[in-house]
Write a protein that holds these residues in place. Structure first.
Motif, PDB file in Angstrom:
ATOM      1  N   THR A 199       0.841  -1.203   0.000  1.00  0.00           N
ATOM      2  CA  THR A 199       0.000   0.000   0.000  1.00  0.00           C
ATOM      3  C   THR A 199       0.873   1.250   0.000  1.00  0.00           C
ATOM      4  O   THR A 199       1.732   1.412   0.867  1.00  0.00           O
ATOM      5  N   PRO A 200       0.683   2.147  -0.961  1.00  0.00           N
ATOM      6  CA  PRO A 200       1.487   3.369  -1.016  1.00  0.00           C
ATOM      7  C   PRO A 200       1.241   4.248   0.216  1.00  0.00           C
ATOM      8  O   PRO A 200       0.121   4.364   0.704  1.00  0.00           O
ATOM      9  N   GLY A 201       2.302   4.853   0.726  1.00  0.00           N
ATOM     10  CA  GLY A 201       2.189   5.766   1.857  1.00  0.00           C
ATOM     11  C   GLY A 201       2.009   5.070   3.185  1.00  0.00           C
ATOM     12  O   GLY A 201       1.568   5.694   4.149  1.00  0.00           O
ATOM     13  N   LEU A 202       2.341   3.775   3.254  1.00  0.00           N
ATOM     14  CA  LEU A 202       2.189   3.022   4.489  1.00  0.00           C
ATOM     15  C   LEU A 202       3.431   2.188   4.731  1.00  0.00           C
ATOM     16  O   LEU A 202       3.817   1.383   3.891  1.00  0.00           O
ATOM     17  N   ASP A 203       4.080   2.416   5.875  1.00  0.00           N
ATOM     18  CA  ASP A 203       5.210   1.581   6.287  1.00  0.00           C
ATOM     19  C   ASP A 203       4.671   0.602   7.322  1.00  0.00           C
ATOM     20  O   ASP A 203       4.516   0.936   8.491  1.00  0.00           O
ATOM     21  N   ALA A 204       4.355  -0.611   6.876  1.00  0.00           N
ATOM     22  CA  ALA A 204       3.726  -1.608   7.736  1.00  0.00           C
ATOM     23  C   ALA A 204       4.733  -2.605   8.306  1.00  0.00           C
ATOM     24  O   ALA A 204       4.356  -3.699   8.709  1.00  0.00           O
ATOM     25  N   ALA A 205       5.995  -2.223   8.384  1.00  0.00           N
ATOM     26  CA  ALA A 205       7.023  -3.131   8.877  1.00  0.00           C
ATOM     27  C   ALA A 205       6.779  -3.544  10.326  1.00  0.00           C
ATOM     28  O   ALA A 205       7.124  -4.655  10.727  1.00  0.00           O
ATOM     29  N   ASP A 206       6.170  -2.671  11.124  1.00  0.00           N
ATOM     30  CA  ASP A 206       5.922  -2.970  12.535  1.00  0.00           C
ATOM     31  C   ASP A 206       4.444  -3.245  12.819  1.00  0.00           C
ATOM     32  O   ASP A 206       3.976  -3.052  13.937  1.00  0.00           O
ATOM     33  N   VAL A 207       3.713  -3.699  11.802  1.00  0.00           N
ATOM     34  CA  VAL A 207       2.294  -4.016  11.966  1.00  0.00           C
ATOM     35  C   VAL A 207       2.120  -5.527  11.858  1.00  0.00           C
ATOM     36  O   VAL A 207       2.658  -6.155  10.947  1.00  0.00           O
ATOM     37  N   ALA A 267      -2.642   8.867  10.007  1.00  0.00           N
ATOM     38  CA  ALA A 267      -3.076   8.638   8.629  1.00  0.00           C
ATOM     39  C   ALA A 267      -2.647   7.254   8.142  1.00  0.00           C
ATOM     40  O   ALA A 267      -3.395   6.577   7.428  1.00  0.00           O
ATOM     41  N   GLU A 268      -1.449   6.822   8.537  1.00  0.00           N
ATOM     42  CA  GLU A 268      -0.983   5.490   8.160  1.00  0.00           C
ATOM     43  C   GLU A 268      -1.843   4.413   8.806  1.00  0.00           C
ATOM     44  O   GLU A 268      -2.157   3.400   8.175  1.00  0.00           O
ATOM     45  N   ALA A 269      -2.242   4.619  10.054  1.00  0.00           N
ATOM     46  CA  ALA A 269      -3.099   3.651  10.739  1.00  0.00           C
ATOM     47  C   ALA A 269      -4.448   3.547  10.033  1.00  0.00           C
ATOM     48  O   ALA A 269      -4.977   2.451   9.839  1.00  0.00           O
ATOM     49  N   SER A 270      -4.995   4.673   9.619  1.00  0.00           N
ATOM     50  CA  SER A 270      -6.266   4.677   8.886  1.00  0.00           C
ATOM     51  C   SER A 270      -6.117   4.012   7.524  1.00  0.00           C
ATOM     52  O   SER A 270      -6.999   3.279   7.078  1.00  0.00           O
ATOM     53  N   ALA A 321      -4.005   1.680   6.749  1.00  0.00           N
ATOM     54  CA  ALA A 321      -3.878   0.236   6.966  1.00  0.00           C
ATOM     55  C   ALA A 321      -5.246  -0.403   7.178  1.00  0.00           C
ATOM     56  O   ALA A 321      -5.544  -1.461   6.620  1.00  0.00           O
ATOM     57  N   GLU A 322      -6.078   0.237   7.972  1.00  0.00           N
ATOM     58  CA  GLU A 322      -7.425  -0.290   8.215  1.00  0.00           C
ATOM     59  C   GLU A 322      -8.245  -0.324   6.931  1.00  0.00           C
ATOM     60  O   GLU A 322      -8.921  -1.312   6.636  1.00  0.00           O
ATOM     61  N   ALA A 323      -8.183   0.742   6.155  1.00  0.00           N
ATOM     62  CA  ALA A 323      -8.927   0.800   4.897  1.00  0.00           C
ATOM     63  C   ALA A 323      -8.449  -0.278   3.928  1.00  0.00           C
ATOM     64  O   ALA A 323      -9.263  -0.924   3.262  1.00  0.00           O
ATOM     65  N   ALA A 324      -7.146  -0.489   3.879  1.00  0.00           N
ATOM     66  CA  ALA A 324      -6.597  -1.518   2.987  1.00  0.00           C
ATOM     67  C   ALA A 324      -7.071  -2.900   3.417  1.00  0.00           C
ATOM     68  O   ALA A 324      -7.458  -3.722   2.584  1.00  0.00           O
ATOM     69  N   ALA A 325      -7.058  -3.170   4.719  1.00  0.00           N
ATOM     70  CA  ALA A 325      -7.489  -4.476   5.216  1.00  0.00           C
ATOM     71  C   ALA A 325      -8.965  -4.720   4.910  1.00  0.00           C
ATOM     72  O   ALA A 325      -9.366  -5.835   4.579  1.00  0.00           O
ATOM     73  N   ARG A 326      -9.783  -3.691   5.006  1.00  0.00           N
ATOM     74  CA  ARG A 326     -11.221  -3.828   4.714  1.00  0.00           C
ATOM     75  C   ARG A 326     -11.472  -4.165   3.249  1.00  0.00           C
ATOM     76  O   ARG A 326     -12.498  -4.753   2.909  1.00  0.00           O
TER      77      ARG A 326
END
Length: 90
Positions: A35-43, A62-65, A67-72
Motif C-alpha cells: 500500500t502506497p504511503g504506508l510503512d507496515a514493517a511494525d504491523v 493517517a498510516e493507521a487509517s 492500513a485499516e482501509a486496505a485491510a477492509r
C-alpha cells in the motif's frame, strides 16, 4: 528435468481459494506491504474467522487509517479491529 503443465483429462484443474485463516492473514499482510504511503514493517496481522486484528506501530494516524482501509478491501474480511498505535519519532 521437465515439468509439464497440470491437467486433468486434458483440462486445467479448477483452483478454489482456500478458506484457511492463514491465507486471509497472508493476503491482508501482503496488501499492507504494497500500500502506497504506508510503512507496515511494525504491523502484525492476526485473523480469526473473517475478522482481522491489526496491531503494532506506525508513524502517523493517517498510516493507521490507511492500513485499516486496505485491510477492509481484502475479499473475505468482514471486520477489522485496528489497534495500531502511532509512535512519535525522537
Amino acid at each position: 528435468m521437465i515439468f509439464k503443465k497440470r491437467t486433468f483429462y486434458g483440462d486445467e484443474p479448477e483452483r478454489q481459494a482456500t478458506e484457511h485463516p492463514a491465507e486471509l492473514e497472508r493476503r491482508v499482510a501482503h496488501l499492507l506491504a504494497v500500500t502506497p504511503g504506508l510503512d507496515a514493517a511494525d504491523v502484525t496481522v492476526t485473523g480469526k474467522g473473517n475478522t482481522i486484528l491489526l496491531a503494532g506501530f506506525v508513524a502517523t494516524a493517517a498510516e493507521a487509517s490507511r492500513a485499516e482501509a486496505a485491510a477492509r478491501n481484502v475479499q473475505g474480511v468482514a471486520e477489522v479491529i485496528n489497534r495500531i498505535e502511532t509512535v512519535v519519532a525522537k
